[in-house]
Design a protein around this motif. Sequence first.
Motif, short mmCIF file in Angstrom:
data_model
loop_
_atom_site.label_atom_id
_atom_site.label_comp_id
_atom_site.label_asym_id
_atom_site.label_seq_id
_atom_site.Cartn_x
_atom_site.Cartn_y
_atom_site.Cartn_z
N GLU A 73 30.09 94.60 43.15
CA GLU A 73 30.55 95.99 43.15
C GLU A 73 30.91 96.48 41.74
O GLU A 73 31.11 97.69 41.53
N ASN A 79 24.30 102.80 37.69
CA ASN A 79 25.01 103.99 37.23
C ASN A 79 24.56 104.41 35.84
O ASN A 79 24.42 105.61 35.55
N GLN A 136 38.42 104.45 32.06
CA GLN A 136 38.70 105.62 32.88
C GLN A 136 39.25 106.78 32.04
O GLN A 136 39.01 107.95 32.32
N LYS A 139 36.32 108.27 30.13
CA LYS A 139 35.56 109.17 31.00
C LYS A 139 36.14 110.59 30.93
O LYS A 139 35.39 111.57 30.75
N GLN A 155 28.56 108.63 34.96
CA GLN A 155 28.51 107.76 36.14
C GLN A 155 28.81 106.31 35.77
O GLN A 155 29.24 105.53 36.62
N GLU A 158 32.14 105.37 36.89
CA GLU A 158 32.46 105.54 38.31
C GLU A 158 32.20 104.24 39.08
O GLU A 158 31.11 103.69 39.02
N PHE A 159 33.20 103.79 39.78
CA PHE A 159 33.08 102.60 40.63
C PHE A 159 33.21 103.07 42.08
O PHE A 159 34.33 103.26 42.59
N GLU A 160 32.07 103.25 42.72
CA GLU A 160 32.07 103.86 44.05
C GLU A 160 32.86 103.05 45.08
O GLU A 160 33.46 103.62 45.99
N GLN A 161 32.84 101.74 44.95
CA GLN A 161 33.55 100.89 45.91
C GLN A 161 34.99 100.60 45.48
O GLN A 161 35.73 99.95 46.23
N SER A 163 37.22 103.24 44.02
CA SER A 163 37.21 104.61 43.51
C SER A 163 38.57 105.18 43.12
O SER A 163 38.64 106.02 42.21
N THR A 164 39.64 104.75 43.76
CA THR A 164 40.95 105.34 43.47
C THR A 164 41.73 104.49 42.48
O THR A 164 41.45 103.29 42.31
N LYS A 168 41.65 100.42 42.10
CA LYS A 168 41.37 99.74 40.84
C LYS A 168 42.49 98.76 40.50
O LYS A 168 42.24 97.63 40.04
#
Length: 251
Positions: A73, A79, A136, A139, A155, A158-161, A163-164, A168
């Motif tokens: 992940e 990305n 982060q 970004k 992107q 961005e860590f889709e799995q 995400s918050t 993290k």
Amino acid sequence: MNNNLALKLREGTSHSHTLAENTAFTKCFLKGIVEREPFRKLLADFYFLYSTLEEELERHKEDPVISKIYFPELNRKPNLAQDLEYYYGKNWAADIFPSVAVQTYVARIREVSQVEPTLLVAHSYVRYMGDLSGGQSFKKIARSALELPEGKGTQFYEFEQISTPEAKGKFKGKYRDGLNELPIDEALEKKVIDEANHAFKLNRDLVHELETDVREAIGDHVFELITRQDIPGVTENPHSKGHPHNLVIAE
């Protein structure tokens, strides 16, 4: 088996963190000076770098050491491909070329993968823990400076799995636990820390190659004003928690 490699890595690379924070490229970035051309070149270099790192980690994913810190992940290659299409267009793969510095970086990753795969832990740690932490903040700076449209151009961060911010934080704890469970002795532990410091140097060399582009974009005078003052090392200062420059810490 070690019990606190995560802490030893953080402490053992603290000076390297300070040096990373004080590259001219990073100092400019912190001031919100993000130029499109060097930024897209950075992402192109990252594509070559992460493609190699992820290929080698996957190659050794059943290894008793690598398996402890192997998390698909975290993979950045898909990305980065999205970002490169945004910056270079549909034919991006034909239009990007690895810098000399990233070629050296990639060669080192392949070398340790062949000779002593355990040292891939160091490269994973420096890259991914940094992306989940200071990355982060980078970004946010890039999105503001380049006035990027929603969902475009960053992107990579961005860590889709994961995400918050809470996710993290939890994941980084899980990663640290994995580091602390590595079945390695003190001698190999020291090699991992040494390799992590070498990974920081390779990264500094990579961004140094982009500094000419930044200087040309903003002019010699502004470049010198921004880069002549050193940033205090946040990982070398125990009272620096929450420091606004806390951007490139790997953990």
